[in-house]
Design an enzyme around this catalytic site. Sequence first.
Site: not given
Ligand code: MV4
Length: 499
Positions: A116, A164-165, A202, A275, A288, A290, A292, A295
């Site tokens: 990443k 993906g978290g 964040y 994304e 990022e 993805n 692939r 869903v």
């Molecule tokens: C973040 C963010 C806020 N600030 N990055 C979640 C999964 C992944 N694909 C990227 N995600 C996030 N990255 C920064 N710098 C917020 C999300 C996020 C999220 C975070 C907490 C709870 C639910 C979420 C749903 C979508 C994206």
Amino acid sequence: MFSKVLIANRGEIAVRVIRACREMGIRTVGIYSEADRNAMHVRFADEAFLVGPPPARDSYLNVDRILKAAKQSGAEAIHPGYGFLAEKPSFADECETAGLTYIGPSAAAQRAMAEKTAARRTMQDAGIPIVPGTTEPIAGFPEAAEAASRVGYPVIIKAAGGGGGKGMRIVGSEEALADAVRLAASEVASAFGESAVYIERYVEPARHIEVQLLADNFGNVIHLGERECSVQRRYQKLIEESPSPALDDELRRRITDTAVKAAQVANYDNAGTAEFLLAPDGKFYFLEMNTRLQVEHPVTEFVTGVDIVKAQIHLAAGEKLRFKQEDIRPKGAAIECRIYAEDPYNMFLPSIGVIRAIQEPSGPGVRIETAAHHGMPITVFYDALIAKLITWGSTRREAINRMKRALREYQLVGVKTTKPFHQFAMEDETFCVGAYDTKYVQKVWGAQTKEVEDLFPVAALAATLVAHAGRATRHSAALQREIDSPWKYFGRREMMRRT
Ligand code: MV4
């Protein structure tokens, strides 16, 4: 064009890929574990091979057995679906080495986007906005502290080798940073085998916007519009929709142009998704790529009319893109609700059991992607996704109304599901006006669960009284008889609801 394709997956996505192949006159080869002997994808495939015992690591991740099945069946190409082997560049390499075409982005494109921080550097060098933070993994606490104070708290710690978290950790202050870095690194190490993490500011509140991309091997890249995926719980998506209610045409053009540029600088091929995070001030940041099929791809298919799986197969066969950007004219609005075997009234904990009865929706503007069937065991071996309900409307309001109807028609007996959460959202003012962000589930459903928890003592007392009266025994025997004739059972449940 391929004459035979092996689908290296299970469940609803395996059925989805088999359907695309069937319509293209391509014969299909399924794989299955001992737990999936009676699975729908096994019955739908033209032939199927047992690849191992139930645990995924011994079956759906068993590359040797999968490649052996491909060789034995004479398959010329493999579709990985999503999850399992879908984002393992080594699997794409092994397919090519075995003389099989991998239906998805090349191993090189996967590798370019898999690490990443390298992906962030690639995008930053191309002038694509990324979230302020490090563009290398952090080497230890002092560097983390310096980066965090530079970007400002709160920060989020992320896995350099995974998306993906998984392993993500939000840190509100420097005091909490040391523990968070250590915990995140160990979580990431157990999830991805290496502990490299990086830091970003964040961004909150924020909305999660992703752009569907298609690219061929002749330098052509198009987008199929965006999807909003902010309704997530612990990074697991629950509801997705297209178009996003947060974008006007100007912002949509800027984000989709940026996504196409990201695919170009990544030398991307086949289907992929860029994304982004969208902040309230209209600024957006690349998160990022993805690499692939996702869903939630049916939401895009409903509004564009493009079959993304068929497009993947054509692109993997070396064809040029069949569409120009001006051919893509999204129409109306689509929403997907993911029906998981989880209890939304109990922290979405998994609900295991057997599907005793099932009734699925249909009718105008309703699509269901599922592999669920009567008697299907829901186990902890695999992802808890039972079905995806997708609706289309000429307006977002109509898509919502259709989703309310589809959810009401969707009846499943045997496990708890996330259906009540979706029914709540489709009635909720914040969702219905499209004013939600990534905190939506936490904000609205946390409160909802709270109220239900307050009722637990009352429910326990009621259950005791009923049991004491002895009615429970007779009642459950009658209910058991009705469950065995689902049609009558569903009729009764609807009657109960109306009274
Ligand atoms: C973040 C963010 C806020 N600030 N990055 C979640 C999964 C992944 N694909 C990227 N995600 C996030 N990255 C920064 N710098 C917020 C999300 C996020 C999220 C975070 C907490 C709870 C639910 C979420 C749903 C979508 C994206």
